[in-house]
Design a protein around this motif. Structure first.
Motif, PDB file in Angstrom:
ATOM      1  N   THR A 101       0.961  -1.264   0.205  1.00  8.60           N
ATOM      2  CA  THR A 101       0.065   0.008   0.034  1.00  8.60           C
ATOM      3  C   THR A 101       0.906   1.219   0.020  1.00  8.60           C
ATOM      4  OG1 THR A 101      -1.791  -1.045   1.485  1.00  8.60           O
ATOM      5  CG2 THR A 101      -1.573   1.157   1.394  1.00  8.60           C
ATOM      6  N   ARG A 102       1.766   1.297   0.968  1.00 15.94           N
ATOM      7  CA  ARG A 102       2.612   2.381   0.858  1.00 15.94           C
ATOM      8  C   ARG A 102       3.504   2.812  -0.377  1.00 15.94           C
ATOM      9  NH1 ARG A 102       3.193   0.226   6.475  1.00 15.94           N
ATOM     10  NH2 ARG A 102       2.106   1.785   7.836  1.00 15.94           N
ATOM     11  N   SER A 103       3.657   1.652  -1.144  1.00 17.26           N
ATOM     12  CA  SER A 103       4.373   1.855  -2.352  1.00 17.26           C
ATOM     13  C   SER A 103       3.649   1.999  -3.457  1.00 17.26           C
ATOM     14  CB  SER A 103       5.520   0.635  -2.441  1.00 17.26           C
ATOM     15  OG  SER A 103       4.645  -0.613  -2.664  1.00 17.26           O
ATOM     16  N   TYR A 104       2.395   1.882  -3.237  1.00 18.67           N
ATOM     17  CA  TYR A 104       1.463   2.361  -4.241  1.00 18.67           C
ATOM     18  C   TYR A 104       1.384   3.623  -4.973  1.00 18.67           C
ATOM     19  CZ  TYR A 104      -2.891   0.911  -7.246  1.00 18.67           C
ATOM     20  OH  TYR A 104      -3.391   0.691  -8.339  1.00 18.67           O
ATOM     21  N   LYS A 105       1.002   3.703  -6.148  1.00 25.40           N
ATOM     22  CA  LYS A 105       1.374   5.018  -6.863  1.00 25.40           C
ATOM     23  C   LYS A 105       0.112   6.137  -6.084  1.00 25.40           C
ATOM     24  CE  LYS A 105      -0.033   7.891 -11.047  1.00 25.40           C
ATOM     25  NZ  LYS A 105      -0.866   8.318 -10.322  1.00 25.40           N
ATOM     26  N   GLY A 106       0.711   7.044  -5.577  1.00 21.63           N
ATOM     27  CA  GLY A 106      -0.024   8.153  -5.043  1.00 21.63           C
ATOM     28  C   GLY A 106      -0.313   8.060  -3.429  1.00 21.63           C
ATOM     29  N   CYS A 107       0.165   7.007  -2.833  1.00 23.08           N
ATOM     30  CA  CYS A 107       0.344   6.809  -1.547  1.00 23.08           C
ATOM     31  C   CYS A 107       1.164   7.692  -0.818  1.00 23.08           C
ATOM     32  CB  CYS A 107       0.298   5.375  -0.834  1.00 23.08           C
ATOM     33  SG  CYS A 107       0.003   5.217   0.848  1.00 23.08           S
ATOM     34  N   GLN A 108       0.887   8.699   0.013  1.00 24.78           N
ATOM     35  CA  GLN A 108       1.893   9.513   0.677  1.00 24.78           C
ATOM     36  C   GLN A 108       2.124   8.919   2.210  1.00 24.78           C
ATOM     37  OE1 GLN A 108       0.810  13.584   0.969  1.00 24.78           O
ATOM     38  NE2 GLN A 108       0.397  13.805  -1.405  1.00 24.78           N
ATOM     39  N   SER A 109       1.134   8.324   2.545  1.00 23.55           N
ATOM     40  CA  SER A 109       1.347   7.752   4.128  1.00 23.55           C
ATOM     41  C   SER A 109       0.333   7.061   4.489  1.00 23.55           C
ATOM     42  CB  SER A 109       1.578   9.140   5.238  1.00 23.55           C
ATOM     43  OG  SER A 109       0.444   9.716   5.336  1.00 23.55           O
ATOM     44  N   ILE A 110       0.478   5.999   5.221  1.00 27.01           N
ATOM     45  CA  ILE A 110      -0.800   5.178   6.123  1.00 27.01           C
ATOM     46  C   ILE A 110      -0.290   5.060   7.363  1.00 27.01           C
ATOM     47  CG2 ILE A 110      -0.099   3.111   4.995  1.00 27.01           C
ATOM     48  CD1 ILE A 110      -3.138   2.562   4.973  1.00 27.01           C
ATOM     49  N   VAL A 111      -1.136   5.203   8.498  1.00 28.89           N
ATOM     50  CA  VAL A 111      -0.822   4.883   9.783  1.00 28.89           C
ATOM     51  C   VAL A 111      -2.053   4.046  10.387  1.00 28.89           C
ATOM     52  CG1 VAL A 111      -0.573   6.006  12.023  1.00 28.89           C
ATOM     53  CG2 VAL A 111       0.354   7.003   9.966  1.00 28.89           C
ATOM     54  N   VAL A 112      -1.667   3.109  11.082  1.00 29.23           N
ATOM     55  CA  VAL A 112      -2.835   2.287  11.592  1.00 29.23           C
ATOM     56  C   VAL A 112      -2.914   2.863  13.208  1.00 29.23           C
ATOM     57  CG1 VAL A 112      -3.529   0.113  12.298  1.00 29.23           C
ATOM     58  CG2 VAL A 112      -2.278   0.421  10.011  1.00 29.23           C
ATOM     59  N   THR A 113      -4.196   2.976  13.549  1.00 29.59           N
ATOM     60  CA  THR A 113      -4.383   3.440  14.939  1.00 29.59           C
ATOM     61  C   THR A 113      -5.492   2.497  15.591  1.00 29.59           C
ATOM     62  OG1 THR A 113      -6.130   5.125  14.232  1.00 29.59           O
ATOM     63  CG2 THR A 113      -3.901   6.018  14.315  1.00 29.59           C
ATOM     64  N   CYS A 114      -5.708   2.418  16.741  1.00 28.32           N
ATOM     65  CA  CYS A 114      -6.391   1.914  17.651  1.00 28.32           C
ATOM     66  C   CYS A 114      -7.498   2.991  18.342  1.00 28.32           C
ATOM     67  CB  CYS A 114      -5.795   0.947  18.200  1.00 28.32           C
ATOM     68  SG  CYS A 114      -7.016   0.190  19.616  1.00 28.32           S
ATOM     69  N   ASN A 115      -8.483   2.984  18.556  1.00 22.82           N
ATOM     70  CA  ASN A 115      -9.615   3.758  19.211  1.00 22.82           C
ATOM     71  C   ASN A 115      -9.111   3.335  20.684  1.00 22.82           C
ATOM     72  OD1 ASN A 115     -11.733   4.624  20.791  1.00 22.82           O
ATOM     73  ND2 ASN A 115     -13.073   4.521  19.048  1.00 22.82           N
ATOM     74  N   ASP A 116      -8.898   4.427  21.468  1.00 24.32           N
ATOM     75  CA  ASP A 116      -8.632   4.064  22.928  1.00 24.32           C
ATOM     76  C   ASP A 116      -9.761   3.622  23.616  1.00 24.32           C
ATOM     77  OD1 ASP A 116      -5.832   4.672  22.526  1.00 24.32           O
ATOM     78  OD2 ASP A 116      -6.166   6.711  23.504  1.00 24.32           O
ATOM     79  N   ASP A 117     -10.915   3.893  23.217  1.00 20.08           N
ATOM     80  CA  ASP A 117     -12.148   3.540  23.919  1.00 20.08           C
ATOM     81  C   ASP A 117     -12.780   2.409  23.574  1.00 20.08           C
ATOM     82  OD1 ASP A 117     -11.988   6.033  25.564  1.00 20.08           O
ATOM     83  OD2 ASP A 117     -12.799   7.171  24.200  1.00 20.08           O
ATOM     84  N   ASP A 118     -12.326   1.794  22.367  1.00 15.68           N
ATOM     85  CA  ASP A 118     -12.620   0.749  21.758  1.00 15.68           C
ATOM     86  C   ASP A 118     -11.644  -0.103  21.042  1.00 15.68           C
ATOM     87  OD1 ASP A 118     -13.906  -1.587  20.666  1.00 15.68           O
ATOM     88  OD2 ASP A 118     -15.274  -0.322  19.308  1.00 15.68           O
ATOM     89  N   PRO A 119     -10.853  -1.172  21.602  1.00 14.90           N
ATOM     90  CA  PRO A 119      -9.760  -1.638  21.038  1.00 14.90           C
ATOM     91  C   PRO A 119      -9.971  -2.402  19.708  1.00 14.90           C
ATOM     92  CG  PRO A 119      -9.978  -2.430  23.209  1.00 14.90           C
ATOM     93  CD  PRO A 119     -10.895  -1.364  22.975  1.00 14.90           C
ATOM     94  N   LEU A 120     -11.248  -2.638  19.648  1.00 15.76           N
ATOM     95  CA  LEU A 120     -11.775  -3.657  18.446  1.00 15.76           C
ATOM     96  C   LEU A 120     -12.262  -2.661  17.252  1.00 15.76           C
ATOM     97  CD1 LEU A 120     -14.117  -6.133  20.257  1.00 15.76           C
ATOM     98  CD2 LEU A 120     -11.688  -6.360  19.854  1.00 15.76           C
ATOM     99  N   ASN A 121     -11.934  -1.211  17.429  1.00 16.44           N
ATOM    100  CA  ASN A 121     -11.983  -0.321  16.165  1.00 16.44           C
ATOM    101  C   ASN A 121     -10.803  -0.013  15.802  1.00 16.44           C
ATOM    102  OD1 ASN A 121     -12.997   2.900  16.145  1.00 16.44           O
ATOM    103  ND2 ASN A 121     -13.676   1.444  14.785  1.00 16.44           N
TER     104      ASN A 121
END
Length: 97
Positions: A30-50
């Motif tokens: 994904t990060r090397s796909y044309k046009g991708c500048q960045s991607i960060v994976v986060t987790c909702n502090d109030d719902d770790p399944l989100n």
């Protein structure tokens, strides 16, 4: 003009590790796909399944091309099987205020 994309993934407790492992495996492409500048994976502090992906793309068309490529490969179907609800994408444009 660059565009920000959020992808919200709701996962069940039993599939959380599998989803995170899948993301770890596919995000280098994904990060090397044309046009991708960045991607960060986060987790909702109030719902770790989100799990929320914060993405920046050169254009919405680049993102749409990427999603079509993932669909063709069957990646979206495999990832979807791990989710407890349909993923939610939002496209955000920065306002010059």
């Amino acid at each position: 003009m660059a565009i920000d994309v959020t992808l919200e993934l709701q996962v069940s407790e039993e599939n959380r590790e599998a989803l995170l492992n899948t993301l770890e495996a596919i995000l280098p492409d994904t990060r090397s796909y044309k046009g991708c500048q960045s991607i960060v994976v986060t987790c909702n502090d109030d719902d770790p399944l989100n799990i929320v992906l914060l993405e920046k793309w050169d254009t919405r068309a680049d993102h749409e091309s990427y999603v079509a490529w993932r669909a063709e490969r069957g990646d979206l179907e495999k990832m979807g099987a791990l989710l407890a609800a349909r993923p939610v994408s939002k496209f955000l444009t920065t306002l010059k205020i």
